[in-house]
Design an enzyme around this catalytic site. Structure first.
Site, PDB file in Angstrom:
ATOM      1  N   TYR A 124      -5.091  17.109 -39.956  1.00  6.67           N
ATOM      2  CA  TYR A 124      -4.040  16.292 -40.557  1.00  6.67           C
ATOM      3  C   TYR A 124      -2.720  16.376 -39.792  1.00  6.67           C
ATOM      4  CZ  TYR A 124      -4.156  13.721 -44.973  1.00  6.67           C
ATOM      5  OH  TYR A 124      -4.260  12.758 -45.933  1.00  6.67           O
ATOM      6  N   LYS A 191     -15.074  25.833 -43.784  1.00  2.00           N
ATOM      7  CA  LYS A 191     -16.380  25.552 -43.160  1.00  2.00           C
ATOM      8  C   LYS A 191     -16.493  26.503 -41.967  1.00  2.00           C
ATOM      9  CE  LYS A 191     -20.051  22.822 -42.807  1.00  2.00           C
ATOM     10  NZ  LYS A 191     -21.047  22.527 -43.853  1.00  2.00           N
ATOM     11  N   ASP A 248      -6.912  17.671 -49.062  1.00  2.00           N
ATOM     12  CA  ASP A 248      -6.688  16.250 -49.337  1.00  2.00           C
ATOM     13  C   ASP A 248      -7.882  15.667 -50.089  1.00  2.00           C
ATOM     14  OD1 ASP A 248      -5.415  13.640 -48.920  1.00  2.00           O
ATOM     15  OD2 ASP A 248      -7.084  13.271 -47.551  1.00  2.00           O
TER      16      ASP A 248
END
Ligand code: NAD
Length: 359
Positions: A124, A191, A248
């Protein structure tokens, strides 16, 4: 006392819901001096930049801002004003409570999860190189030189930086928030099995920080599993801390758990400044229709009142909103059984109903 607050109405449905929010905030009896500053596409056309210095200067002066959503052109055009504001003011912590109010149309009861999203790093951050550009070419060449991996020549590239500094402060924020708000558990979401050096670092730092908070339970979940768990057993979760992009996406999932984006508030907090805004965007198709749900921005206003330590006003405003939701009469189309329900309340009508409850 009168609070000086920067008010950014935004675009799309932003101005309508910002106006409704200003009206209910004023009806609490707290006194505000609104420093109205526009930003976004129309400002870009008039002033040559979607986020002129005057907006940032106003927030720096007032320390606190509340804003409606601002549209970001997809694929090309100027970069997100929302992201730029968070980066410019280093509003590193995005706090998004997902709280179920009785009466809201949702598949779940008693949801009470708080999402703490890192706001400045990750994919982002907007560090990107367009396909065919000098930057993309240089990175492709460098990666080939440094590893045995080949990136296709016709690739666009987005960089995912995650630092020890950024991870440490957001995880600490999540634990401090948990402590201050009598929460029991923090779950770090990542992750790290695949992105070992970015998400892996986030997880490693989270585990270290957790040791400083022995009174709060800590656990971690892989993002894909987390999404399933949130749908199947959301009651197991309390405070979630996530890197920017997962934060998000999971924010909208959280909004879905409590009855939709019209009910999901948020705050962007840094060391010096705080900016309150809903999770949702500018819903352009409803622009000017007096139809969008103003409650998410109003609940962001409740968060602002709490930040200002105006606890009584915050409780009264939240209580009035909760009552309206419970009664189900003066609520917008998204909270009715069908979206075309003729009894759906207007944006301004929701504000009127809340004001009469406050009075
Ligand atoms: P969105 O959140 O604007 O809308 C998605 C859908 O959710 C809408 O079509 C509508 O059906 C519903 N919805 C959203 N807000 C609602 C409300 N207040 N009341 C009732 N229904 C509501 O998402 P999008 O369509 O993906 O994005 C539109 C624009 O907003 C894009 O330009 C995007 O970049 C921008 N955006 C801005 C912010 C922000 O300002 N912080 C956040 C997200 C998206």
């Amino acid at each position: 006392m009168t609070y000086n607050i920067t008010l950014i109405p935004g675009d799309g449905v932003g101005p309508e819901i910002a106006e409704a929010t200003v009206r209910v905030l004023e009806a609490t009896g707290v006194s505000f001096n609104w420093d109205v500053q526009n930003a976004g596409g129309e400002v870009y056309e008039k002033e040559g930049h979607p986020l002129p210095d005057r907006v940032v200067e106003s927030i720096k002066k007032n320390k606190i801002a509340i804003k409606g959503p601002i549209t970001t052109p997809v694929g090309s055009g100027f970069r997100s004003v929302n992201v730029l504001l968070r980066q410019t003011l280093d509003l590193y912590s995005c706090v998004r409570p997902c709280k179920g109010y009785p009466g809201a149309r949702t598949r779940y009861d008693d949801i009470d999860i708080v999402i703490v999203r890192e706001n400045t790093e990750d994919l982002y951050a907007g560090i990107e190189y367009e396909k065919g550009s000098e930057g993309a070419g240089a990175i492709i060449e460098l990666v080939e030189k440094l590893s045995d991996r080949k990136i296709r020549d016709d690739s666009g590239i987005s960089i995912k930086p995650i630092s020890v500094f950024g991870s440490d402060r957001i995880v600490r924020y999540a634990f401090d928030y948990a402590r201050q708000n009598n929460r029991k558990k923090v779950t770090a979401v990542h992750k790290a099995n695949i992105m070992k050096f970015s998400d892996g670092l986030f997880l490693e730092v989270a585990r270290e920080v957790a040791k400083d908070y022995p009174d709060i339970e800590f656990e971690d979940r892989i993002i894909d599993n987390m999404c399933m768990q949130l749908v199947q057993k959301p009651e197991l979760y309390d405070v979630l801390v996530l890197p920017n992009l997962y934060g998000d996406v999971v924010s909208d999932l959280g909004a879905g758990l409590i009855g939709g984006l019209g009910l999901a508030p948020g705050a962007n907090i840094g060391e010096g400044y705080a900016l309150f805004e809903a999770t949702h965007g500018s819903a352009p198709k409803y622009k000017g229709m007096n139809k969008a749900n103003p409650m998410a921005v109003m609940l962001s206003g409740v968060m602002m009142l709490r930040h200002l330590k105006e606890t009584d006003a915050a409780d009264r405003l939240e209580g009035a909103i909760a009552e309206l939701i419970k009664e189900g009469k003066h609520v917008t189309y998204d909270m009715k059984p069908a979206p075309d329900d003729p009894t759906a309340e207007t944006t301004s009508g929701v504000a009127d109903a809340i004001i009469s409850k406050l009075n």
